[in-house]
Scaffold this motif. Sequence first.
Motif, short mmCIF file in Angstrom:
data_model
loop_
_atom_site.label_atom_id
_atom_site.label_comp_id
_atom_site.label_asym_id
_atom_site.label_seq_id
_atom_site.Cartn_x
_atom_site.Cartn_y
_atom_site.Cartn_z
N THR A 15 0.90 -1.03 -0.09
CA THR A 15 -0.07 -0.06 -0.06
C THR A 15 0.88 1.09 0.00
O THR A 15 1.56 1.40 0.78
CB THR A 15 -0.94 0.11 1.23
OG1 THR A 15 -1.77 -1.10 1.26
CG2 THR A 15 -1.75 1.46 1.18
N VAL A 16 0.65 2.11 -0.96
CA VAL A 16 1.33 3.30 -1.29
C VAL A 16 0.41 4.65 -0.54
O VAL A 16 -0.81 4.65 -1.28
CB VAL A 16 2.08 3.60 -2.50
CG1 VAL A 16 2.71 4.87 -2.51
CG2 VAL A 16 2.64 2.33 -2.95
N SER A 63 9.76 5.30 2.54
CA SER A 63 9.44 5.69 1.30
C SER A 63 9.72 4.58 0.34
O SER A 63 9.90 3.32 0.91
CB SER A 63 10.62 6.49 0.78
OG SER A 63 11.84 6.04 0.84
N ALA A 64 9.36 4.77 -0.89
CA ALA A 64 9.45 3.40 -2.07
C ALA A 64 10.90 3.02 -1.88
O ALA A 64 11.06 1.79 -2.43
CB ALA A 64 8.69 3.88 -3.18
N SER A 65 11.78 4.07 -2.14
CA SER A 65 13.05 3.73 -2.11
C SER A 65 13.63 2.83 -0.96
O SER A 65 14.38 1.96 -0.93
CB SER A 65 14.02 5.02 -2.26
OG SER A 65 13.89 5.81 -1.10
N ASP A 66 13.23 3.14 0.43
CA ASP A 66 13.56 2.24 1.58
C ASP A 66 12.78 0.74 1.25
O ASP A 66 13.46 -0.08 1.51
CB ASP A 66 12.93 2.90 2.58
CG ASP A 66 13.65 4.21 3.14
OD1 ASP A 66 14.89 4.26 3.15
OD2 ASP A 66 13.03 5.20 3.28
N LEU A 104 10.58 -0.69 -6.52
CA LEU A 104 9.27 0.03 -6.24
C LEU A 104 9.74 1.51 -6.23
O LEU A 104 10.56 1.96 -5.40
CB LEU A 104 8.84 -0.23 -4.91
CG LEU A 104 7.41 0.30 -4.62
CD1 LEU A 104 6.28 -0.42 -5.39
CD2 LEU A 104 7.07 0.28 -3.19
N MET A 105 9.18 2.36 -7.47
CA MET A 105 9.10 3.72 -7.47
C MET A 105 7.80 4.42 -7.35
O MET A 105 6.97 3.84 -8.10
CB MET A 105 10.01 3.91 -8.88
CG MET A 105 11.27 3.38 -8.78
SD MET A 105 12.27 3.92 -10.25
CE MET A 105 12.34 5.58 -9.81
N PHE A 106 7.83 5.36 -6.61
CA PHE A 106 6.61 6.04 -6.85
C PHE A 106 6.83 7.76 -6.71
O PHE A 106 7.71 8.14 -5.95
CB PHE A 106 5.50 5.74 -5.49
CG PHE A 106 4.43 6.65 -5.40
CD1 PHE A 106 3.09 6.46 -6.10
CD2 PHE A 106 4.30 7.95 -4.44
CE1 PHE A 106 2.04 7.13 -6.10
CE2 PHE A 106 3.18 8.24 -4.54
CZ PHE A 106 1.92 8.10 -5.17
N GLY A 107 6.21 8.29 -7.61
CA GLY A 107 6.35 9.70 -7.51
C GLY A 107 5.75 10.50 -8.61
O GLY A 107 5.03 9.74 -9.50
N THR A 108 5.66 11.65 -8.92
CA THR A 108 5.10 12.46 -10.27
C THR A 108 6.09 12.15 -11.41
O THR A 108 7.03 11.39 -11.27
CB THR A 108 5.05 13.87 -9.91
OG1 THR A 108 6.52 14.35 -9.92
CG2 THR A 108 4.36 14.33 -8.62
N ASP A 129 2.92 16.39 -16.00
CA ASP A 129 4.11 16.18 -15.26
C ASP A 129 3.78 15.91 -13.76
O ASP A 129 4.70 15.38 -12.92
CB ASP A 129 5.10 17.41 -15.33
CG ASP A 129 5.69 17.32 -16.74
OD1 ASP A 129 5.67 16.22 -17.55
OD2 ASP A 129 6.45 18.35 -17.03
N ASP A 130 2.80 16.48 -13.21
CA ASP A 130 2.46 16.41 -11.69
C ASP A 130 1.53 15.23 -11.54
O ASP A 130 1.09 15.06 -10.35
CB ASP A 130 1.93 17.64 -11.29
CG ASP A 130 0.32 18.08 -12.03
OD1 ASP A 130 0.01 17.46 -12.95
OD2 ASP A 130 -0.32 18.91 -11.49
N GLN A 131 1.40 14.37 -12.67
CA GLN A 131 0.80 13.15 -12.07
C GLN A 131 1.48 12.00 -11.67
O GLN A 131 2.44 12.20 -12.10
CB GLN A 131 -0.04 12.62 -13.75
CG GLN A 131 -1.53 13.27 -14.11
CD GLN A 131 -2.19 12.71 -15.30
OE1 GLN A 131 -2.11 13.10 -16.16
NE2 GLN A 131 -2.70 11.38 -15.16
N HIS A 132 0.90 11.32 -10.74
CA HIS A 132 1.78 10.37 -10.13
C HIS A 132 1.76 8.93 -10.74
O HIS A 132 0.98 8.54 -11.68
CB HIS A 132 0.99 9.94 -8.62
CG HIS A 132 1.50 11.28 -7.70
ND1 HIS A 132 0.40 12.36 -7.72
CD2 HIS A 132 2.32 11.29 -6.80
CE1 HIS A 132 1.05 13.27 -6.80
NE2 HIS A 132 2.20 12.64 -6.19
N VAL A 133 2.81 8.33 -10.82
CA VAL A 133 3.25 6.94 -11.40
C VAL A 133 3.77 6.07 -10.43
O VAL A 133 4.67 6.45 -9.57
CB VAL A 133 3.97 7.33 -12.55
CG1 VAL A 133 4.24 5.84 -13.46
CG2 VAL A 133 3.42 8.10 -13.46
#
Length: 203
Positions: free
Chosen positions: A38-39, A103-106, A115-119, A152-156
């Motif tokens: 869960t993010v 974070s996803a990086s952790d 696992l990567m999460f961000g805009t 660009d500000d949408q999350h992926v």
Amino acid sequence: MQKIRNIGNIAAISLAMVVFLTACGGKDLTKTDATSVTVKKDGSVINVIFEDFSEGYYNIDELKNMAEDEVNAYNAQNGESKAELTSLEREDSNIKMVMKFASASDYTSFNSEQLMFGTVSELKLSGVNVDTNLVDTNGVPVSSEDIAGILDDQHVLVTENKGLVALPYKVKYTSKGVSLTDSSVADLSQTAEGELTYIVLGK
């Protein structure tokens, strides 16, 4: 955390579980008996590991000590509260472990699983572009014009996980093989092995 994750094969997600998740909204995956990620909106990650423990080599106390030792070692190297063992309990012949990552990086560093999460713009800075081979929530291929229209500000989310993934916003586009059990919960169990899955969110 490969040693802990290799206790047994990840529990298969049954059709009954998918139906249950849809009925209950699928937001709080910690309440379900299935491996999941869960993010949250703040980027933190909750990871549920649900596995067969009927032929485990460790008892529950030994397993908990191992997990705590790995968490403490990770935090000592990377910073306080980067990883946390929230709970670890035995349920009949299974074990259920709930962990939280800052974070996803952790999550990636601890589990050796991408696992990567961000805009969109944040991922581009990391050298990651949105996959152009996407489908919408009905499984229809997304046109090049719609791909170009992703802001660009949408999350992926980009991941190699093969379980259930809950997102903080509604899913808009995904890689092929992803099925939705809720507008913001994706089942990745049928995605291609060895390939990353992309999930573009509505905002």
